[in-house]
Motif scaffolding. Structure first.
Motif, mmCIF file in Angstrom:
data_model
loop_
_atom_site.group_PDB
_atom_site.id
_atom_site.type_symbol
_atom_site.label_atom_id
_atom_site.label_comp_id
_atom_site.label_asym_id
_atom_site.label_seq_id
_atom_site.Cartn_x
_atom_site.Cartn_y
_atom_site.Cartn_z
ATOM 1 N N SER A 1 24.472 -91.667 60.250
ATOM 2 C CA SER A 1 25.053 -91.867 59.589
ATOM 3 C C SER A 1 26.412 -91.421 59.251
ATOM 4 O O SER A 1 26.975 -91.099 59.044
ATOM 5 C CB SER A 1 24.278 -91.394 58.193
ATOM 6 N N THR B 1 25.441 -97.677 62.870
ATOM 7 C CA THR B 1 25.518 -98.765 64.152
ATOM 8 C C THR B 1 24.811 -99.798 63.447
ATOM 9 O O THR B 1 26.042 -100.686 63.570
ATOM 10 C CB THR B 1 23.898 -98.293 65.304
ATOM 11 N N THR B 2 24.807 -100.471 62.161
ATOM 12 C CA THR B 2 25.034 -101.355 61.347
ATOM 13 C C THR B 2 25.105 -101.835 59.808
ATOM 14 O O THR B 2 25.031 -102.861 59.940
ATOM 15 C CB THR B 2 22.641 -101.883 61.477
ATOM 16 N N GLY B 3 25.465 -101.058 59.758
ATOM 17 C CA GLY B 3 25.769 -100.448 58.405
ATOM 18 C C GLY B 3 25.297 -100.507 57.109
ATOM 19 O O GLY B 3 25.575 -100.793 55.823
ATOM 20 N N GLN B 4 24.542 -100.636 57.399
ATOM 21 C CA GLN B 4 23.294 -100.973 56.198
ATOM 22 C C GLN B 4 23.051 -100.084 55.214
ATOM 23 O O GLN B 4 23.185 -98.363 55.732
ATOM 24 C CB GLN B 4 21.486 -100.908 56.806
ATOM 25 N N ASN C 1 19.619 -91.818 63.607
ATOM 26 C CA ASN C 1 20.415 -92.227 63.792
ATOM 27 C C ASN C 1 21.220 -91.745 63.107
ATOM 28 O O ASN C 1 20.968 -90.561 62.398
ATOM 29 C CB ASN C 1 19.922 -94.111 63.022
ATOM 30 N N ASN D 1 31.962 -102.952 54.530
ATOM 31 C CA ASN D 1 30.499 -103.079 53.508
ATOM 32 C C ASN D 1 31.875 -102.604 52.523
ATOM 33 O O ASN D 1 32.904 -102.530 52.212
ATOM 34 C CB ASN D 1 30.055 -102.146 53.434
ATOM 35 N N VAL E 1 32.905 -104.490 64.022
ATOM 36 C CA VAL E 1 31.498 -104.423 64.215
ATOM 37 C C VAL E 1 30.056 -104.815 62.698
ATOM 38 O O VAL E 1 29.693 -105.934 62.979
ATOM 39 C CB VAL E 1 31.110 -102.955 64.528
ATOM 40 N N TRP E 2 31.115 -103.729 61.631
ATOM 41 C CA TRP E 2 30.215 -104.284 60.132
ATOM 42 C C TRP E 2 31.567 -104.096 59.517
ATOM 43 O O TRP E 2 32.215 -102.804 59.746
ATOM 44 C CB TRP E 2 29.648 -103.674 59.891
ATOM 45 N N ASP F 1 23.665 -96.325 57.703
ATOM 46 C CA ASP F 1 23.330 -96.918 59.058
ATOM 47 C C ASP F 1 24.939 -96.866 59.925
ATOM 48 O O ASP F 1 25.168 -97.996 59.831
ATOM 49 C CB ASP F 1 22.548 -97.447 59.292
ATOM 50 N N ARG G 1 22.026 -96.502 53.097
ATOM 51 C CA ARG G 1 20.798 -95.766 53.402
ATOM 52 C C ARG G 1 20.351 -95.325 51.931
ATOM 53 O O ARG G 1 21.288 -95.785 50.024
ATOM 54 C CB ARG G 1 21.190 -94.584 53.610
#
Length: 119
Positions: free
Chosen positions: A67, A104-107, A65, A43, A40-41, A102, A109
């Motif tokens: 983490s 869900t998105t992998g961004q 959301n 990093n 899904v993602w 995050d 924080r």
């Protein structure tokens, strides 16, 4: 490395790698769909992951959301690895920190915790 399943149908996995030519060590945090196994993602972490990730709310910063939180950096070992940092003494210093993404998105924080260097 390590893995944990989240309440959102994702499996979060840590692993480590080393670039032999430069002795650079780093880690990865990846999320996979539990049913399909699809990535899904992903990093790349600036330091090796030193434990399995945790999933949950990170205070008000999560805004509903979840983490994924992971500690990164070298674990203290003996004998001392050749790439340690020495800060004004002959005692090695292991640098580490805790970072969040995050779920869900992998961004990444805008939150991290850096403990004092371990000697």
């Amino acid at each position: 490395g390590g893995a944990i399943t989240g309440p959102d149908g994702l499996v979060y996995v840590t692993s480590n790698a080393e670039k032999i030519s430069t002795n650079e060590k780093f880690g990865f945090l990846r999320a996979y769909d539990m049913e399909t196994g699809k990535l899904v993602w992903s990093n790349r972490l600036e330091m090796p992951a030193n434990n399995a990730p945790s999933v949950g709310k990170l205070g008000s910063a999560d805004e509903g959301n979840r983490s994924v939180v992971i500690a990164i950096g070298e674990n203290p070992t003996f004998p001392f690895p050749a790439n340690l940092i020495f800060m004004g003494s002959q005692e090695p210093v292991w640098l580490s920190k805790v970072v969040a993404f995050d779920a869900t998105t992998g961004q990444r924080r805008d939150w991290e915790f850096s403990p004092p260097p371990h000697q």
